[in-house]
Design an enzyme around this catalytic site. Sequence first.
Site, PDB file in Angstrom:
ATOM      1  N   LYS A  31       0.847  -1.191   0.000  1.00 58.32           N
ATOM      2  CA  LYS A  31       0.000   0.000   0.000  1.00 58.32           C
ATOM      3  C   LYS A  31       0.877   1.234   0.000  1.00 58.32           C
ATOM      4  O   LYS A  31       1.774   1.377   0.840  1.00 58.32           O
ATOM      5  CB  LYS A  31      -0.909   0.006   1.234  1.00 58.32           C
ATOM      6  CG  LYS A  31      -1.826   1.211   1.281  1.00 58.32           C
ATOM      7  CD  LYS A  31      -2.814   1.099   2.425  1.00 58.32           C
ATOM      8  CE  LYS A  31      -2.322   1.669   3.718  1.00 58.32           C
ATOM      9  NZ  LYS A  31      -2.148   3.130   3.758  1.00 58.32           N
ATOM     10  N   ASP A  58      -3.373   4.316  -1.988  1.00 52.15           N
ATOM     11  CA  ASP A  58      -4.294   4.775  -0.935  1.00 52.15           C
ATOM     12  C   ASP A  58      -4.206   6.293  -0.814  1.00 52.15           C
ATOM     13  O   ASP A  58      -3.606   6.821   0.120  1.00 52.15           O
ATOM     14  CB  ASP A  58      -3.882   4.075   0.379  1.00 52.15           C
ATOM     15  CG  ASP A  58      -4.682   4.532   1.600  1.00 52.15           C
ATOM     16  OD1 ASP A  58      -5.828   4.976   1.421  1.00 52.15           O
ATOM     17  OD2 ASP A  58      -4.141   4.437   2.720  1.00 52.15           O
ATOM     18  N   LYS A  60      -7.109   8.193  -1.226  1.00 52.95           N
ATOM     19  CA  LYS A  60      -8.446   8.625  -0.755  1.00 52.95           C
ATOM     20  C   LYS A  60      -8.954   9.845  -1.507  1.00 52.95           C
ATOM     21  O   LYS A  60      -9.213  10.900  -0.923  1.00 52.95           O
ATOM     22  CB  LYS A  60      -8.412   8.916   0.753  1.00 52.95           C
ATOM     23  CG  LYS A  60      -7.911   7.746   1.591  1.00 52.95           C
ATOM     24  CD  LYS A  60      -7.951   8.076   3.076  1.00 52.95           C
ATOM     25  CE  LYS A  60      -7.514   6.928   3.953  1.00 52.95           C
ATOM     26  NZ  LYS A  60      -6.059   6.636   3.876  1.00 52.95           N
ATOM     27  N   ASP A  63     -13.168  14.692  -4.496  1.00 54.78           N
ATOM     28  CA  ASP A  63     -13.187  15.934  -5.268  1.00 54.78           C
ATOM     29  C   ASP A  63     -14.399  15.862  -6.194  1.00 54.78           C
ATOM     30  O   ASP A  63     -15.199  14.923  -6.095  1.00 54.78           O
ATOM     31  CB  ASP A  63     -11.862  16.055  -6.054  1.00 54.78           C
ATOM     32  CG  ASP A  63     -11.448  17.507  -6.283  1.00 54.78           C
ATOM     33  OD1 ASP A  63     -12.326  18.316  -6.651  1.00 54.78           O
ATOM     34  OD2 ASP A  63     -10.252  17.823  -6.118  1.00 54.78           O
ATOM     35  N   ASN A  66     -15.422  14.866 -12.092  1.00 56.94           N
ATOM     36  CA  ASN A  66     -14.522  14.950 -13.240  1.00 56.94           C
ATOM     37  C   ASN A  66     -13.048  14.867 -12.815  1.00 56.94           C
ATOM     38  O   ASN A  66     -12.234  14.197 -13.457  1.00 56.94           O
ATOM     39  CB  ASN A  66     -14.801  16.276 -13.970  1.00 56.94           C
ATOM     40  CG  ASN A  66     -14.060  16.364 -15.276  1.00 56.94           C
ATOM     41  OD1 ASN A  66     -14.192  15.500 -16.125  1.00 56.94           O
ATOM     42  ND2 ASN A  66     -13.247  17.404 -15.409  1.00 56.94           N
ATOM     43  N   THR A  67     -12.731  15.510 -11.705  1.00 55.12           N
ATOM     44  CA  THR A  67     -11.345  15.509 -11.209  1.00 55.12           C
ATOM     45  C   THR A  67     -10.973  14.132 -10.666  1.00 55.12           C
ATOM     46  O   THR A  67      -9.868  13.627 -10.920  1.00 55.12           O
ATOM     47  CB  THR A  67     -11.192  16.591 -10.116  1.00 55.12           C
ATOM     48  OG1 THR A  67     -11.538  17.843 -10.705  1.00 55.12           O
ATOM     49  CG2 THR A  67      -9.779  16.650  -9.575  1.00 55.12           C
ATOM     50  N   THR A 122     -11.452   6.084  10.601  1.00 56.78           N
ATOM     51  CA  THR A 122     -11.573   5.485  11.935  1.00 56.78           C
ATOM     52  C   THR A 122     -11.025   6.411  13.025  1.00 56.78           C
ATOM     53  O   THR A 122     -11.230   6.160  14.205  1.00 56.78           O
ATOM     54  CB  THR A 122     -10.846   4.134  11.990  1.00 56.78           C
ATOM     55  OG1 THR A 122      -9.574   4.296  11.381  1.00 56.78           O
ATOM     56  CG2 THR A 122     -11.614   3.053  11.274  1.00 56.78           C
ATOM     57  N   GLY A 212       0.940  -2.238   8.679  1.00 62.05           N
ATOM     58  CA  GLY A 212       2.083  -1.343   8.531  1.00 62.05           C
ATOM     59  C   GLY A 212       3.166  -1.653   9.529  1.00 62.05           C
ATOM     60  O   GLY A 212       3.969  -2.579   9.364  1.00 62.05           O
ATOM     61  N   ARG A 213       3.143  -0.894  10.634  1.00 66.47           N
ATOM     62  CA  ARG A 213       4.251  -0.950  11.592  1.00 66.47           C
ATOM     63  C   ARG A 213       4.597  -2.328  12.150  1.00 66.47           C
ATOM     64  O   ARG A 213       5.787  -2.599  12.342  1.00 66.47           O
ATOM     65  CB  ARG A 213       3.995   0.064  12.719  1.00 66.47           C
ATOM     66  CG  ARG A 213       4.162   1.492  12.221  1.00 66.47           C
ATOM     67  CD  ARG A 213       3.477   2.498  13.098  1.00 66.47           C
ATOM     68  NE  ARG A 213       2.029   2.392  12.994  1.00 66.47           N
ATOM     69  CZ  ARG A 213       1.174   3.187  13.634  1.00 66.47           C
ATOM     70  NH1 ARG A 213       1.638   4.122  14.438  1.00 66.47           N
ATOM     71  NH2 ARG A 213      -0.122   3.034  13.481  1.00 66.47           N
TER      72      ARG A 213
END
Length: 234
Positions: A31, A58, A60, A63, A66-67, A122, A212-213
């Site tokens: 990711k 990722d 997110k 907008d 169209n963008t 979250t 992740g970590r």
Amino acid sequence: MDQLLVALDVDNAADARAMADRLRGTVGGFKIGNRLFTSEGPRVVEELTSRGDRVFLDLKFHDIPNTVAGAVTAATRLGVWMVNVHAAGGSTMMRAAREAAHDEAARRSKPAPLVIAVTMLTSLSAESLDEIGIGEAMTSQVGRLAALAQTSGLDGVVASPHEIDLIRRRCGANFAVVTPGIRGAADSKGDQSRTMTASEALAAGATYLVVGRPIIAAKDPRAAAARIAAECAH
Ligand code: C5P
């Protein structure tokens, strides 16, 4: 393990490349989020996709339709496997995102990336919902946005481990649920307050896990990934 996606939350392409090289073969994909993308731009994405890695971009997007469609087209051109948008952008925006992914993939004769939605971050509390004028409980808002993502043609949602059951009940079995907030039983929780272990999240119905970590900050990331995969095999 195919369902295990590792968050490359590092600052530069060299660290991302080194981490991907260590983990390739033990995990199902990587990711790339706002931190690495804003530091290094699209080349780091392309570097991984051109090696055959599955990349979940990722960023997110949120907008005007169209963008967002333009951004999803660009992501599809980079060869990403999964990309996300905010469900709060509404059904027109989500449909535009899906269409852009499918149109660009068809032009390139490639499979379209999965387009998934973030329902509610979250990190938001009941007070934060109040603050932004959402009078509903978190769970009903999450359920509503997941259902809206599904009827808008998206492939799934990002959801905390504790929302999986709610989303499965509302959206059925064929809707991807991508779940961060995974910790080993003995790991520090860091800033994730509502966590589950990987095997608990899979048992609850997660389709993909984002970790992740617990992997990238481990002394031996490859061993940490293998340990999580082994836990899930039981
Ligand atoms: O290090 P850790 O396992 O907490 O990383 C989880 C990853 O998933 C991070 O990249 C974080 O930005 C992301 N994420 C999250 N919670 C969400 C959505 C994404 O932790 N609701």
